[in-house]
Design an enzyme around this catalytic site. Structure first.
Site, PDB file in Angstrom:
ATOM      1  N   VAL A 147    -104.888  25.191   5.148  1.00 22.73           N
ATOM      2  CA  VAL A 147    -103.893  24.751   6.124  1.00 22.73           C
ATOM      3  C   VAL A 147    -103.149  23.590   5.479  1.00 22.73           C
ATOM      4  O   VAL A 147    -103.731  22.789   4.751  1.00 22.73           O
ATOM      5  CB  VAL A 147    -104.576  24.289   7.431  1.00 22.73           C
ATOM      6  N   CYS A 148    -101.845  23.511   5.729  1.00 24.88           N
ATOM      7  CA  CYS A 148    -101.050  22.354   5.307  1.00 24.88           C
ATOM      8  C   CYS A 148    -101.085  22.223   3.779  1.00 24.88           C
ATOM      9  O   CYS A 148    -101.114  23.232   3.069  1.00 24.88           O
ATOM     10  CB  CYS A 148    -101.601  21.118   6.032  1.00 24.88           C
ATOM     11  N   THR A 149    -101.076  21.023   3.250  1.00 28.03           N
ATOM     12  CA  THR A 149    -101.086  20.839   1.801  1.00 28.03           C
ATOM     13  C   THR A 149    -102.420  21.234   1.173  1.00 28.03           C
ATOM     14  O   THR A 149    -102.584  21.104  -0.045  1.00 28.03           O
ATOM     15  CB  THR A 149    -100.757  19.382   1.437  1.00 28.03           C
ATOM     16  N   ALA A 197     -98.977  26.966   7.185  1.00 32.05           N
ATOM     17  CA  ALA A 197     -97.986  25.895   7.072  1.00 32.05           C
ATOM     18  C   ALA A 197     -98.645  24.574   7.527  1.00 32.05           C
ATOM     19  O   ALA A 197     -99.863  24.464   7.568  1.00 32.05           O
ATOM     20  CB  ALA A 197     -96.755  26.253   7.891  1.00 32.05           C
TER      21      ALA A 197
END
Lengths: 269, 269
Positions: A147-149, A197
């Site tokens: 998830v995310c970075t 994202a």
């Protein structure tokens, strides 16, 4: 006091530990499908997955607590919160306790998931022990997720080379640094790699994974339990929806992170 | 070895503690607006709120981690995770560490927030110390907020009498037990009471509160940081969207909870 009176008094006492003051009884505590008697569930709803969620200092807790809600609801599955050691993890004001270390985490996982962040994720991307853990477990895990970075961390561990992937919007253009192809979508599946994202996409990713791991009616039930019918009060959740000023300000806040990632090499393996 | 050589060696060593192996530097660690130098931010973005989030065993962590993401991003605000004592809180496989107790939590709060759950929430609704804490802080807090069945806990503490409110869909019809008027919406504001629907509504509630506490462009920036543009992969998030079978199954799972709440009296005060 005779023995009979003592026994009567003991019988009238609440059972210590089992029902502390204010506690709910066993039926009432069946809060989640994961806590129900497995024999009462449709057999197809029950599995035995080994799921590992990487946690590290200065990560973004919501990145992993979103998918954790969905994954921890899988009846029969075991979810491990894995860190370098069992010391508490400090992240954005929350303190999380690991349940397994890089050494004690099962060798063969059904799901390996990492969240992201900014400073904490950079530190993790520079930490050989973290990268070794990810590349080792990721090489065999049935699903490798972020998830995310967190996808930059997977990339740095060599796990996204040749894969389509997404990331937090700030991280998406940097996926190519690690041999991945950037995709501008909320959740991206490419073979067994599943990337989400930014931050809040962990809920979409978690439910998407549940769909792959259980029958449709189970996934629908968990979505209903979560009342996951989101309704953001504002419309500034992506770079193309935000105002130019808001986007420019956010980019400025994240510039040091971008610069730091861009001077890294492609990483392990 | 002479002193000059020793000094040269020391100068070449990494600074212990300040930059452990793999750590990011100070610039790179400025991950969240809350961690930035406050003097660099627009003055209107900076506040000094005292925010208390109640945590308790067997609650649903996502109920509070969603709003925590948004509230902990408020520059200058202090977020307390409050429990009866400082023992770790165990909730759905996550272990959270309180930062304040019912005694040490500030007396005057800007935001008092509780999440919900099922078994854990029932236990909290029966716990005099929890109810006393909520009714005391809630009587003076500028905003009194809940996510999921946390609104039943607020109700039990006497804080929703005469207010319009929402809850997890399973809890909404029970709000009247506590003198509140049920509203079938995702986030309900009535004067200073702010209640959210089930679990995932904490994100919508958190961002809604940020809108009230800071200028619009700050709230938009945080939404962009969170990439909060949700896209659920299924459409089963509310009772009217779920299939009849899924809804009936979920109701059955939650029947013991409903029965237990319905035999409770209206509670404190």
């Amino acid at each position: 006091m005779d023995r009979r009176t003592i026994f009567q008094l003991i019988a009238a006492m609440p059972v210590a530990g089992a029902l502390p003051a204010g506690s709910a009884n066993a039926d009432e505590r069946s809060t989640r499908l994961s806590k129900l008697n497995l024999s009462e569930l449709p057999p197809a709803w029950v599995g035995k997955e080994q799921i590992a969620i990487l946690i590290y200092d200065d990560m973004t807790p919501l990145d992993i607590v979103g998918p954790h809600y969905f994954l921890s609801a899988l009846p029969g599955a075991t979810v491990h919160l894995v860190a370098r050691n069992l010391d508490p993890i400090h992240a954005d004001g929350l303190t999380l306790t690991p349940t397994a270390t890089f050494e004690t985490c099962p060798a063969d996982l059904d799901v390996l998931l990492t969240g992201g962040g900014v400073g904490g994720t950079l530190a993790a991307m520079r930490d050989p022990a973290t990268l070794t853990f990810l590349s080792d477990r990721g090489a065999r895990a049935k699903w490798v997720a972020s998830v995310c970075t967190g996808s930059l961390l997977l990339g740095r561990a060599g796990l996204l080379r040749g894969y389509r992937a997404t990331s937090h919007w700030i991280g998406r253009p940097m996926l190519k640094n690690f041999g991945a192809t950037e995709v501008d979508e909320r959740v991206v599946f490419d073979r067994n790699r599943v990337t989400g994202a930014g931050v809040s996409a962990g809920l979409d990713l978690g439910l998407s994974l549940v769909q792959r791991l259980r029958p449709l009616d189970f996934a629908q039930t968990i979505q209903l339990f979560a009342e996951y019918a989101p309704s953001p009060p504002l419309d500034s959740g992506t770079p193309d929806r935000a105002t130019a000023d808001v986007l420019a300000g956010a980019r400025q806040q994240l510039k040091a992170f971008v610069d730091a990632v861009n001077v890294m090499g492609p990483g392990a393996a």
